[in-house]
Design a protein around this motif. Structure first.
Motif, PDB file in Angstrom:
ATOM      1  N   MET B  95       0.821  -1.214   0.000  1.00 46.34           N
ATOM      2  CA  MET B  95       0.000   0.000   0.000  1.00 46.34           C
ATOM      3  C   MET B  95       0.854   1.263   0.000  1.00 46.34           C
ATOM      4  O   MET B  95       0.461   2.282  -0.560  1.00 46.34           O
ATOM      5  N   ARG B 122     -13.684  -3.024   2.857  1.00 48.43           N
ATOM      6  CA  ARG B 122     -12.822  -2.313   1.919  1.00 48.43           C
ATOM      7  C   ARG B 122     -12.258  -1.062   2.588  1.00 48.43           C
ATOM      8  O   ARG B 122     -12.995  -0.290   3.186  1.00 48.43           O
ATOM      9  N   TYR B 123     -10.933  -0.924   2.511  1.00 53.76           N
ATOM     10  CA  TYR B 123     -10.266   0.264   3.042  1.00 53.76           C
ATOM     11  C   TYR B 123      -9.463   0.865   1.894  1.00 53.76           C
ATOM     12  O   TYR B 123      -8.301   0.523   1.697  1.00 53.76           O
ATOM     13  N   GLY B 124     -10.077   1.709   1.112  1.00 55.81           N
ATOM     14  CA  GLY B 124      -9.384   2.265  -0.057  1.00 55.81           C
ATOM     15  C   GLY B 124      -9.043   1.141  -1.029  1.00 55.81           C
ATOM     16  O   GLY B 124      -9.920   0.391  -1.457  1.00 55.81           O
ATOM     17  N   LYS B 125      -7.748   0.994  -1.325  1.00 58.75           N
ATOM     18  CA  LYS B 125      -7.331  -0.037  -2.286  1.00 58.75           C
ATOM     19  C   LYS B 125      -7.185  -1.411  -1.643  1.00 58.75           C
ATOM     20  O   LYS B 125      -6.893  -2.389  -2.317  1.00 58.75           O
ATOM     21  N   LEU B 126      -7.320  -1.457  -0.318  1.00 62.77           N
ATOM     22  CA  LEU B 126      -7.218  -2.757   0.361  1.00 62.77           C
ATOM     23  C   LEU B 126      -8.590  -3.407   0.467  1.00 62.77           C
ATOM     24  O   LEU B 126      -9.523  -2.847   1.032  1.00 62.77           O
ATOM     25  N   LEU B 128     -10.282  -6.555   2.078  1.00 65.06           N
ATOM     26  CA  LEU B 128      -9.945  -7.544   3.096  1.00 65.06           C
ATOM     27  C   LEU B 128     -11.097  -8.505   3.326  1.00 65.06           C
ATOM     28  O   LEU B 128     -12.211  -8.099   3.631  1.00 65.06           O
TER      29      LEU B 128
END
Lengths: 66, 167
Positions: B95, B122-126, B128
């Motif tokens: 990241m 979802r955390y931005g581009k992550l 999970l």
């Protein structure tokens, strides 16, 4: 004077770092990824990164296995 | 394997390990492959299953500072590591160093049952896939049913990203 931690409101403490916040929240789990307002904070910078008032903090816990 | 079967045309696979008998309760290898490099065996198994998937094998151990390197030109990064310390370091590094790259990760894959606890956050581009209540595999078992549920959930998210459904 409020920040958001994992989508919940938490009181903001002036001068608090990421490391301090993790301690205050009792997030003792060693394996986390931290984002402030969408920005990833490297683990090596936890003790030097202050949390500004109004920040939104995500503490993402990771459990092993795979 | 799920990505190859779904028609993904190129996989970059990074590993340094050999197949061990203890992997066979969950990973896609066979008894007669024990002792051989996982990269070679995975390629063999995919090529036995489908046509037309290019597999680029990168024989390296992921170490802090260089672990993002093999993934510069892929569309999506998939985290499929076992040790949580490497997992956290890998996600953090991808990241930070490849901030535009979507990464699909899994957490809490150990154990039996509790399939309904698996959630997608979802955390931005992550992206999970996690069981927030799972114990660490250090004190729980890793078995094919739950590990494969996670792996296939991850693969399904990868397809969404590739097709920009959820981009």
């Amino acid at each position: 004077m409020t920040i958001t931690v994992n989508r919940r409101p938490v009181e903001h403490v002036e001068g608090e770092t990421v490391g301090d916040l993790l301690k205050r929240m009792k997030y003792s789990f060693p394996l986390v990824v931290v984002k402030i307002d969408g920005r990833v904070i490297a683990k090596s910078a936890f003790s030097s990164t202050p949390i500004e008032d109004g920040s939104s903090v995500d503490v993402i816990h990771l459990t092993s296995g795979g | 394997m799920a990505l190859a079967r779904a028609g993904v045309g190129r996989l970059v696979v990074v590993d340094f390990d050999n197949v061990e008998e203890s992997n066979l309760n969950r990973q896609y290898y066979f008894l007669d492959q024990v002792g051989r490099p996982k990269l070679e065996c995975l390629r063999e198994n995919i090529e036995r299953a489908v046509r037309g998937c290019q597999i680029d094998m990168v024989d390296m151990k992921l170490e802090r500072g260089s672990m993002f390197r093999p993934f510069g030109d892929v569309d999506v990064v998939v985290e499929a590591l076992d040790r949580a310390s490497t997992k956290a370091a890998f996600i953090e590094e991808v990241m930070l160093r490849l901030p535009e790259k979507p990464i699909v990760a899994a957490s809490g894959v150990a154990g039996i049952g509790a399939s309904e606890r698996i959630v997608y956050s979802r955390y931005g581009k992550l992206h999970l896939i996690e069981d927030p209540e799972a114990r660490s595999s250090d004190d729980d078992v890793l078995l094919a049913p739950k590990v494969c549920l996670f792996a296939h959930y991850q693969a399904n998210v990868v397809l969404e990203i590739l097709l920009e459904v959820n981009g």
